[in-house]
Design a protein around this motif. Structure first.
Motif, PDB file in Angstrom:
ATOM      1  N   MET A   1      62.712 132.458 -42.379  1.00  0.00           N
ATOM      2  CA  MET A   1      63.227 131.771 -41.206  1.00  0.00           C
ATOM      3  C   MET A   1      64.687 132.177 -40.991  1.00  0.00           C
ATOM      4  O   MET A   1      65.451 132.257 -41.944  1.00  0.00           O
ATOM      5  N   ARG A   2      65.044 132.423 -39.743  1.00  0.00           N
ATOM      6  CA  ARG A   2      66.416 132.817 -39.412  1.00  0.00           C
ATOM      7  C   ARG A   2      67.356 131.627 -39.579  1.00  0.00           C
ATOM      8  O   ARG A   2      67.049 130.523 -39.151  1.00  0.00           O
ATOM      9  N   PRO A   3      68.521 131.843 -40.160  1.00  0.00           N
ATOM     10  CA  PRO A   3      69.477 130.736 -40.298  1.00  0.00           C
ATOM     11  C   PRO A   3      70.226 130.476 -38.989  1.00  0.00           C
ATOM     12  O   PRO A   3      70.565 131.401 -38.250  1.00  0.00           O
ATOM     13  N   LEU A   4      70.466 129.207 -38.720  1.00  0.00           N
ATOM     14  CA  LEU A   4      71.292 128.789 -37.590  1.00  0.00           C
ATOM     15  C   LEU A   4      72.680 128.488 -38.133  1.00  0.00           C
ATOM     16  O   LEU A   4      72.858 127.589 -38.970  1.00  0.00           O
ATOM     17  N   ILE A   5      73.670 129.260 -37.676  1.00  0.00           N
ATOM     18  CA  ILE A   5      75.041 129.143 -38.146  1.00  0.00           C
ATOM     19  C   ILE A   5      75.874 128.484 -37.051  1.00  0.00           C
ATOM     20  O   ILE A   5      76.011 129.032 -35.954  1.00  0.00           O
ATOM     21  N   VAL A   6      76.409 127.319 -37.329  1.00  0.00           N
ATOM     22  CA  VAL A   6      77.310 126.650 -36.387  1.00  0.00           C
ATOM     23  C   VAL A   6      78.706 127.210 -36.639  1.00  0.00           C
ATOM     24  O   VAL A   6      79.266 127.039 -37.721  1.00  0.00           O
ATOM     25  N   THR A   7      79.232 127.912 -35.640  1.00  0.00           N
ATOM     26  CA  THR A   7      80.559 128.514 -35.740  1.00  0.00           C
ATOM     27  C   THR A   7      81.448 127.846 -34.704  1.00  0.00           C
ATOM     28  O   THR A   7      81.144 127.894 -33.510  1.00  0.00           O
ATOM     29  N   GLN A   8      82.519 127.187 -35.171  1.00  0.00           N
ATOM     30  CA  GLN A   8      83.359 126.445 -34.235  1.00  0.00           C
ATOM     31  C   GLN A   8      84.835 126.687 -34.506  1.00  0.00           C
ATOM     32  O   GLN A   8      85.249 126.855 -35.655  1.00  0.00           O
ATOM     33  N   ASN A   9      85.606 126.666 -33.437  1.00  0.00           N
ATOM     34  CA  ASN A   9      87.059 126.553 -33.514  1.00  0.00           C
ATOM     35  C   ASN A   9      87.343 125.066 -33.501  1.00  0.00           C
ATOM     36  O   ASN A   9      86.771 124.327 -32.687  1.00  0.00           O
ATOM     37  N   ILE A  10      88.201 124.616 -34.406  1.00  0.00           N
ATOM     38  CA  ILE A  10      88.366 123.183 -34.616  1.00  0.00           C
ATOM     39  C   ILE A  10      89.833 122.883 -34.931  1.00  0.00           C
ATOM     40  O   ILE A  10      90.531 123.717 -35.493  1.00  0.00           O
ATOM     41  N   CYS A  43      74.878 138.623 -37.479  1.00  0.00           N
ATOM     42  CA  CYS A  43      74.360 137.833 -36.364  1.00  0.00           C
ATOM     43  C   CYS A  43      73.786 138.743 -35.285  1.00  0.00           C
ATOM     44  O   CYS A  43      74.429 139.704 -34.880  1.00  0.00           O
ATOM     45  N   ASP A  44      72.574 138.414 -34.822  1.00  0.00           N
ATOM     46  CA  ASP A  44      72.036 139.189 -33.706  1.00  0.00           C
ATOM     47  C   ASP A  44      71.596 138.312 -32.538  1.00  0.00           C
ATOM     48  O   ASP A  44      70.938 138.781 -31.617  1.00  0.00           O
ATOM     49  N   ALA A  45      71.978 137.046 -32.565  1.00  0.00           N
ATOM     50  CA  ALA A  45      71.649 136.143 -31.456  1.00  0.00           C
ATOM     51  C   ALA A  45      72.718 135.066 -31.338  1.00  0.00           C
ATOM     52  O   ALA A  45      73.227 134.562 -32.340  1.00  0.00           O
ATOM     53  N   LEU A  46      73.038 134.737 -30.093  1.00  0.00           N
ATOM     54  CA  LEU A  46      74.005 133.690 -29.797  1.00  0.00           C
ATOM     55  C   LEU A  46      73.285 132.598 -29.032  1.00  0.00           C
ATOM     56  O   LEU A  46      72.614 132.874 -28.032  1.00  0.00           O
ATOM     57  N   LEU A  47      73.415 131.366 -29.494  1.00  0.00           N
ATOM     58  CA  LEU A  47      72.780 130.215 -28.868  1.00  0.00           C
ATOM     59  C   LEU A  47      73.867 129.355 -28.230  1.00  0.00           C
ATOM     60  O   LEU A  47      74.832 128.980 -28.901  1.00  0.00           O
ATOM     61  N   ILE A 116      71.516 133.366 -36.261  1.00  0.00           N
ATOM     62  CA  ILE A 116      71.701 132.848 -34.914  1.00  0.00           C
ATOM     63  C   ILE A 116      72.986 132.041 -34.954  1.00  0.00           C
ATOM     64  O   ILE A 116      73.123 131.113 -35.763  1.00  0.00           O
ATOM     65  N   SER A 117      73.932 132.383 -34.097  1.00  0.00           N
ATOM     66  CA  SER A 117      75.209 131.661 -34.061  1.00  0.00           C
ATOM     67  C   SER A 117      75.207 130.673 -32.909  1.00  0.00           C
ATOM     68  O   SER A 117      74.899 131.031 -31.770  1.00  0.00           O
ATOM     69  N   LEU A 118      75.547 129.436 -33.205  1.00  0.00           N
ATOM     70  CA  LEU A 118      75.718 128.384 -32.197  1.00  0.00           C
ATOM     71  C   LEU A 118      77.199 128.055 -32.155  1.00  0.00           C
ATOM     72  O   LEU A 118      77.779 127.649 -33.166  1.00  0.00           O
ATOM     73  N   THR A 119      77.830 128.266 -31.000  1.00  0.00           N
ATOM     74  CA  THR A 119      79.259 128.008 -30.881  1.00  0.00           C
ATOM     75  C   THR A 119      79.542 127.218 -29.611  1.00  0.00           C
ATOM     76  O   THR A 119      78.772 127.296 -28.646  1.00  0.00           O
ATOM     77  N   ALA A 134      70.862 122.986 -38.464  1.00  0.00           N
ATOM     78  CA  ALA A 134      72.018 123.810 -38.843  1.00  0.00           C
ATOM     79  C   ALA A 134      71.935 124.156 -40.330  1.00  0.00           C
ATOM     80  O   ALA A 134      71.735 123.283 -41.166  1.00  0.00           O
ATOM     81  N   ASP A 135      72.080 125.429 -40.642  1.00  0.00           N
ATOM     82  CA  ASP A 135      72.005 125.882 -42.026  1.00  0.00           C
ATOM     83  C   ASP A 135      73.371 126.080 -42.658  1.00  0.00           C
ATOM     84  O   ASP A 135      73.516 125.980 -43.873  1.00  0.00           O
ATOM     85  N   GLU A 136      74.365 126.391 -41.842  1.00  0.00           N
ATOM     86  CA  GLU A 136      75.709 126.662 -42.360  1.00  0.00           C
ATOM     87  C   GLU A 136      76.715 126.369 -41.263  1.00  0.00           C
ATOM     88  O   GLU A 136      76.401 126.474 -40.078  1.00  0.00           O
ATOM     89  N   TYR A 137      77.928 125.994 -41.688  1.00  0.00           N
ATOM     90  CA  TYR A 137      79.039 125.745 -40.767  1.00  0.00           C
ATOM     91  C   TYR A 137      80.153 126.732 -41.089  1.00  0.00           C
ATOM     92  O   TYR A 137      80.561 126.846 -42.245  1.00  0.00           O
ATOM     93  N   ARG A 138      80.624 127.444 -40.065  1.00  0.00           N
ATOM     94  CA  ARG A 138      81.763 128.349 -40.205  1.00  0.00           C
ATOM     95  C   ARG A 138      82.850 127.834 -39.277  1.00  0.00           C
ATOM     96  O   ARG A 138      82.685 127.855 -38.050  1.00  0.00           O
ATOM     97  N   LEU A 139      83.922 127.365 -39.877  1.00  0.00           N
ATOM     98  CA  LEU A 139      84.954 126.674 -39.109  1.00  0.00           C
ATOM     99  C   LEU A 139      86.271 127.425 -39.146  1.00  0.00           C
ATOM    100  O   LEU A 139      86.797 127.730 -40.218  1.00  0.00           O
ATOM    101  N   TRP A 140      86.803 127.697 -37.969  1.00  0.00           N
ATOM    102  CA  TRP A 140      88.136 128.269 -37.799  1.00  0.00           C
ATOM    103  C   TRP A 140      89.038 127.091 -37.444  1.00  0.00           C
ATOM    104  O   TRP A 140      88.986 126.582 -36.318  1.00  0.00           O
ATOM    105  N   THR A 141      89.810 126.619 -38.407  1.00  0.00           N
ATOM    106  CA  THR A 141      90.636 125.430 -38.202  1.00  0.00           C
ATOM    107  C   THR A 141      92.041 125.843 -37.785  1.00  0.00           C
ATOM    108  O   THR A 141      92.714 126.607 -38.485  1.00  0.00           O
ATOM    109  N   PHE A 142      92.455 125.300 -36.641  1.00  0.00           N
ATOM    110  CA  PHE A 142      93.759 125.631 -36.065  1.00  0.00           C
ATOM    111  C   PHE A 142      94.764 124.536 -36.386  1.00  0.00           C
ATOM    112  O   PHE A 142      94.415 123.351 -36.377  1.00  0.00           O
TER     113      PHE A 142
END
Length: 185
Positions: A1-10, A43-47, A116-119, A134-142
């Motif tokens: 199963m493809r992982p859904l990666i939540v990528t956010q600027n926060i 990543c090969d898909a953006l949601l 799959i990246s969800l941003t 969501a399988d993983e969270y990638r956070l860019w914290t400002f």
């Protein structure tokens, strides 16, 4: 199963809804770009939800001098937009996912491919997190305190996370990767 990666600027206070001017999508130092490129390679898909998709569609294809490479990536990446109102995406490599968004995400995760990246897409992000997709969270914290706006997690959501990676940059931005904490039993 493809992982859904939540990528956010926060922001430091946990806000992903940008109500102040704390994030410039075209500004990233060399070290940040290295991590962005590394993550993009898997990543090969953006949601996206409809609003974020429309924001991206009106901004990224118009960039002619993009030092980050995001424009080229987004113009070639498969994009999936969850919408009950959009009928024509108007951007290459874009597919509309109508109907139940949770079922659509589940179906997408069961297809062949990479991450799959969800941003952005706060409403969709909250729904995916609440449904356990969501399988993983990638956070860019400002380094900014906004004091208002919607956060990463839906109200009432609780879970223990395990830190996979933590990096800091001269700009004060940090990057963290989190996954679900596994029960040791």
């Amino acid at each position: 199963m493809r992982p859904l990666i939540v990528t956010q600027n926060i922001t430091v206070d946990g806000r992903i809804e940008m109500l102040d001017d704390w994030f410039d999508p075209l500004a990233a130092d060399g070290d940040q770009l290295e991590i962005m490129n590394r993550d993009s390679a898997a990543c090969d898909a953006l949601l996206l939800g409809r609003q974020t998709f429309e924001d991206f569609r009106s901004f990224w294809p118009e960039q002619t001098d993009d030092p980050t490479g995001i424009t080229e990536e987004l113009n070639t990446l498969e994009k999936y937009v969850v919408s009950s109102t959009l009928t024509e995406p108007g951007w290459v490599h874009s597919t509309i996912l109508a109907g139940d968004p949770i079922a659509a995400i589940g179906d997408l995760k069961r297809t062949e491919g990479g991450e799959i990246s969800l941003t952005g897409s706060i409403t969709l992000c909250h729904a995916a997190i609440a449904a356990g997709l969501a399988d993983e969270y990638r956070l860019w914290t400002f380094p900014h305190v906004q004091g208002r706006g919607r956060g990463l997690f839906p109200d009432g959501h609780r879970e223990e996370l395990a830190l996979l990676e933590h990096l800091s940059f001269a700009s004060g931005v940090t990057y963290t990767r989190w996954t679900h904490r596994k029960d040791p039993s």
